[in-house]
Design a protein around this motif. Sequence first.
Motif, PDB file in Angstrom:
ATOM      1  N   TYR A 110       0.788  -1.386  -0.158  1.00 34.87           N
ATOM      2  CA  TYR A 110      -0.022  -0.063  -0.019  1.00 34.87           C
ATOM      3  C   TYR A 110       0.752   1.270   0.043  1.00 34.87           C
ATOM      4  CZ  TYR A 110      -4.096  -2.900   1.110  1.00 34.87           C
ATOM      5  OH  TYR A 110      -5.096  -3.811   1.019  1.00 34.87           O
ATOM      6  N   SER A 111       1.836   1.252   0.783  1.00 31.62           N
ATOM      7  CA  SER A 111       2.788   2.594   1.070  1.00 31.62           C
ATOM      8  C   SER A 111       3.348   2.767  -0.276  1.00 31.62           C
ATOM      9  CB  SER A 111       3.673   2.178   2.179  1.00 31.62           C
ATOM     10  OG  SER A 111       4.359   1.149   2.187  1.00 31.62           O
ATOM     11  N   ASN A 112       3.964   1.646  -0.661  1.00 26.55           N
ATOM     12  CA  ASN A 112       4.686   1.938  -2.102  1.00 26.55           C
ATOM     13  C   ASN A 112       3.984   1.718  -3.420  1.00 26.55           C
ATOM     14  OD1 ASN A 112       7.137   2.009  -0.436  1.00 26.55           O
ATOM     15  ND2 ASN A 112       7.489  -0.323  -0.569  1.00 26.55           N
ATOM     16  N   LYS A 113       2.771   1.740  -3.284  1.00 26.80           N
ATOM     17  CA  LYS A 113       1.640   1.549  -4.628  1.00 26.80           C
ATOM     18  C   LYS A 113       2.118   0.451  -5.140  1.00 26.80           C
ATOM     19  CE  LYS A 113       0.197   5.726  -3.204  1.00 26.80           C
ATOM     20  NZ  LYS A 113      -1.341   5.720  -2.661  1.00 26.80           N
ATOM     21  N   THR A 114       2.729  -0.493  -5.056  1.00 26.66           N
ATOM     22  CA  THR A 114       3.179  -1.577  -5.625  1.00 26.66           C
ATOM     23  C   THR A 114       1.903  -2.474  -5.893  1.00 26.66           C
ATOM     24  OG1 THR A 114       3.960  -2.891  -3.768  1.00 26.66           O
ATOM     25  CG2 THR A 114       5.638  -2.035  -5.298  1.00 26.66           C
ATOM     26  N   LEU A 115       0.727  -2.578  -5.023  1.00 17.74           N
ATOM     27  CA  LEU A 115      -0.312  -3.335  -5.238  1.00 17.74           C
ATOM     28  C   LEU A 115      -1.116  -2.692  -6.445  1.00 17.74           C
ATOM     29  CD1 LEU A 115      -2.780  -5.313  -4.605  1.00 17.74           C
ATOM     30  CD2 LEU A 115      -3.471  -3.686  -2.808  1.00 17.74           C
ATOM     31  N   LYS A 116      -1.117  -1.451  -6.479  1.00 17.59           N
ATOM     32  CA  LYS A 116      -2.063  -0.773  -7.542  1.00 17.59           C
ATOM     33  C   LYS A 116      -1.245  -1.145  -8.954  1.00 17.59           C
ATOM     34  CE  LYS A 116      -4.508   3.324  -8.912  1.00 17.59           C
ATOM     35  NZ  LYS A 116      -4.725   4.858  -8.282  1.00 17.59           N
ATOM     36  N   GLN A 117       0.140  -0.934  -8.900  1.00 24.73           N
ATOM     37  CA  GLN A 117       0.958  -1.247 -10.185  1.00 24.73           C
ATOM     38  C   GLN A 117       0.997  -2.717 -10.391  1.00 24.73           C
ATOM     39  OE1 GLN A 117       2.575   1.292 -11.648  1.00 24.73           O
ATOM     40  NE2 GLN A 117       2.934  -0.555 -13.416  1.00 24.73           N
ATOM     41  N   ASN A 118       0.930  -3.606  -9.440  1.00 24.41           N
ATOM     42  CA  ASN A 118       0.630  -4.790 -10.012  1.00 24.41           C
ATOM     43  C   ASN A 118      -0.637  -5.102 -10.727  1.00 24.41           C
ATOM     44  OD1 ASN A 118       2.402  -6.428  -7.090  1.00 24.41           O
ATOM     45  ND2 ASN A 118       3.224  -5.876  -9.043  1.00 24.41           N
ATOM     46  N   LEU A 119      -1.748  -4.696 -10.299  1.00 20.88           N
ATOM     47  CA  LEU A 119      -3.004  -4.768 -10.807  1.00 20.88           C
ATOM     48  C   LEU A 119      -2.909  -4.216 -12.114  1.00 20.88           C
ATOM     49  CD1 LEU A 119      -5.132  -4.228  -7.959  1.00 20.88           C
ATOM     50  CD2 LEU A 119      -4.467  -6.426  -8.608  1.00 20.88           C
ATOM     51  N   ILE A 120      -2.423  -3.136 -12.353  1.00 18.36           N
ATOM     52  CA  ILE A 120      -2.265  -2.379 -13.681  1.00 18.36           C
ATOM     53  C   ILE A 120      -1.491  -3.341 -14.513  1.00 18.36           C
ATOM     54  CG2 ILE A 120      -1.383  -0.349 -14.862  1.00 18.36           C
ATOM     55  CD1 ILE A 120      -1.936   1.129 -12.506  1.00 18.36           C
ATOM     56  N   ASP A 121      -0.392  -3.776 -14.252  1.00 20.56           N
ATOM     57  CA  ASP A 121       0.347  -4.670 -15.096  1.00 20.56           C
ATOM     58  C   ASP A 121      -0.375  -5.966 -15.482  1.00 20.56           C
ATOM     59  OD1 ASP A 121       2.149  -2.663 -14.884  1.00 20.56           O
ATOM     60  OD2 ASP A 121       3.451  -3.554 -13.353  1.00 20.56           O
ATOM     61  N   GLY A 122      -1.510  -6.235 -14.778  1.00 16.32           N
ATOM     62  CA  GLY A 122      -2.275  -7.460 -15.307  1.00 16.32           C
ATOM     63  C   GLY A 122      -2.561  -8.599 -14.434  1.00 16.32           C
ATOM     64  N   LEU A 123      -1.995  -8.224 -13.023  1.00 13.06           N
ATOM     65  CA  LEU A 123      -2.035  -9.474 -11.898  1.00 13.06           C
ATOM     66  C   LEU A 123      -3.399  -9.121 -11.398  1.00 13.06           C
ATOM     67  CD1 LEU A 123       0.024 -11.553 -10.948  1.00 13.06           C
ATOM     68  CD2 LEU A 123       0.316  -9.761  -8.777  1.00 13.06           C
ATOM     69  N   SER A 124      -4.047 -10.326 -11.374  1.00 19.51           N
ATOM     70  CA  SER A 124      -5.561 -10.189 -10.652  1.00 19.51           C
ATOM     71  C   SER A 124      -5.476 -10.126  -9.337  1.00 19.51           C
ATOM     72  CB  SER A 124      -6.442 -11.459 -11.289  1.00 19.51           C
ATOM     73  OG  SER A 124      -5.900 -12.486 -10.872  1.00 19.51           O
ATOM     74  N   LYS A 125      -6.483  -9.679  -8.587  1.00 24.42           N
ATOM     75  CA  LYS A 125      -6.482  -9.887  -7.400  1.00 24.42           C
ATOM     76  C   LYS A 125      -6.569 -11.188  -6.688  1.00 24.42           C
ATOM     77  CE  LYS A 125      -9.199  -5.426  -6.741  1.00 24.42           C
ATOM     78  NZ  LYS A 125     -10.269  -4.514  -6.262  1.00 24.42           N
ATOM     79  N   LYS A 126      -7.041 -12.064  -7.308  1.00 21.01           N
ATOM     80  CA  LYS A 126      -7.064 -13.410  -6.772  1.00 21.01           C
ATOM     81  C   LYS A 126      -5.688 -13.942  -6.849  1.00 21.01           C
ATOM     82  CE  LYS A 126      -8.511 -18.125  -7.806  1.00 21.01           C
ATOM     83  NZ  LYS A 126      -9.505 -19.057  -8.643  1.00 21.01           N
ATOM     84  N   GLU A 127      -4.695 -13.626  -8.110  1.00 26.21           N
ATOM     85  CA  GLU A 127      -3.252 -14.024  -8.049  1.00 26.21           C
ATOM     86  C   GLU A 127      -2.427 -13.099  -7.212  1.00 26.21           C
ATOM     87  OE1 GLU A 127      -2.485 -15.116 -12.894  1.00 26.21           O
ATOM     88  OE2 GLU A 127      -2.778 -12.881 -12.373  1.00 26.21           O
ATOM     89  N   PHE A 128      -2.933 -11.888  -6.992  1.00 29.00           N
ATOM     90  CA  PHE A 128      -2.049 -11.097  -5.904  1.00 29.00           C
ATOM     91  C   PHE A 128      -2.070 -11.837  -4.375  1.00 29.00           C
ATOM     92  CE2 PHE A 128      -2.092  -8.154  -2.439  1.00 29.00           C
ATOM     93  CZ  PHE A 128      -0.742  -7.446  -2.819  1.00 29.00           C
ATOM     94  N   ILE A 129      -3.597 -12.341  -4.057  1.00 30.92           N
ATOM     95  CA  ILE A 129      -3.643 -12.946  -2.904  1.00 30.92           C
ATOM     96  C   ILE A 129      -2.916 -14.392  -2.781  1.00 30.92           C
ATOM     97  CG2 ILE A 129      -5.267 -14.043  -1.226  1.00 30.92           C
ATOM     98  CD1 ILE A 129      -5.221 -11.119  -0.823  1.00 30.92           C
TER      99      ILE A 129
END
Length: 292
Positions: free
Chosen positions: A87-106
């Motif tokens: 959250y602090s480094n905004k990598t979550l949002k960037q990963n989702l923008i790059d095509g990673l789904s929320k399921k894959e993130f978890i």
Amino acid sequence: MLRLLNIEFHKLKHNRASRVLTIIYFALLTSIALIAAIKFDIGVIKFHLADQGIFNFPYIWHFNTYMASIFKFFLLLVIVSMMANEYSNKTLKQNLIDGLSKKEFILSKFYTVIVFAAISTFFVFVVSMILGLIYSDFNELSIIFSDLGYLLAFFIKLTAFFSFGLFMGILVKRSAFAVGGILVWFFVENIFKGFLYWKFNSDKLVSNNTVNSDSLSSIGVNDIMQFFPLESMANLIKQPFTKLNAIQTAGKQLGQNFAFDVSVHWYQIVIATVWIFIFIYASYAILKKRDL
């Protein structure tokens, strides 16, 4: 799976705090071996802890997994900070923008939790095997490889605890608050447990004088508490000290019975495993609904 793990370990590799905490954690696991060096030689009093049977097979599996589980808080900090950094480094949002789904993130976080728990379990296995082969009075293969259920319990315990940390990290977004939330939950569970003991004892007193009493005496406090998350994890590996011959002998001399049930039971594994799925699914549900 390998792709997701590669993403996570790339992040951890470039996080200095996570590297330091991980090194400290595994150094502490190794420090269990230092227990063998504890000696007291004061006049006629000679005491060597390793001679007390703590490294005997199969007792060593119980003792070392119990001691190693104390250090799990160091890896918990890695897990919650790993989530907070997203959250602090905004990598979550960037990963989702790059095509990673929320399921894959978890799943990437959950796979990391499993890998940490698996490496920890293997590490404890190796350390215990070495210490046992050096100090154990029993070296028959049937004895060496008995009671390995404690290693399975250790793996499940770490996975459940880290999954709880992952859930809290997603829920509150800040590592300090996530750890604080786990501590608050720990106190809540213990306060409720104390209330049940008080209620159980008071109802039991009433039931001695009343024929029809609606009390907890037929159920028991532990039967209720075993379904709570932290209690279910604690039940997987209970204290091993009352199994020592010295403790048993002292208990008999004092007229105390230390015949506690400290075995690993299948239903305890099931309860903790259910909590793992609850934490991971709840983490996904929160992330799915949250506007990033």
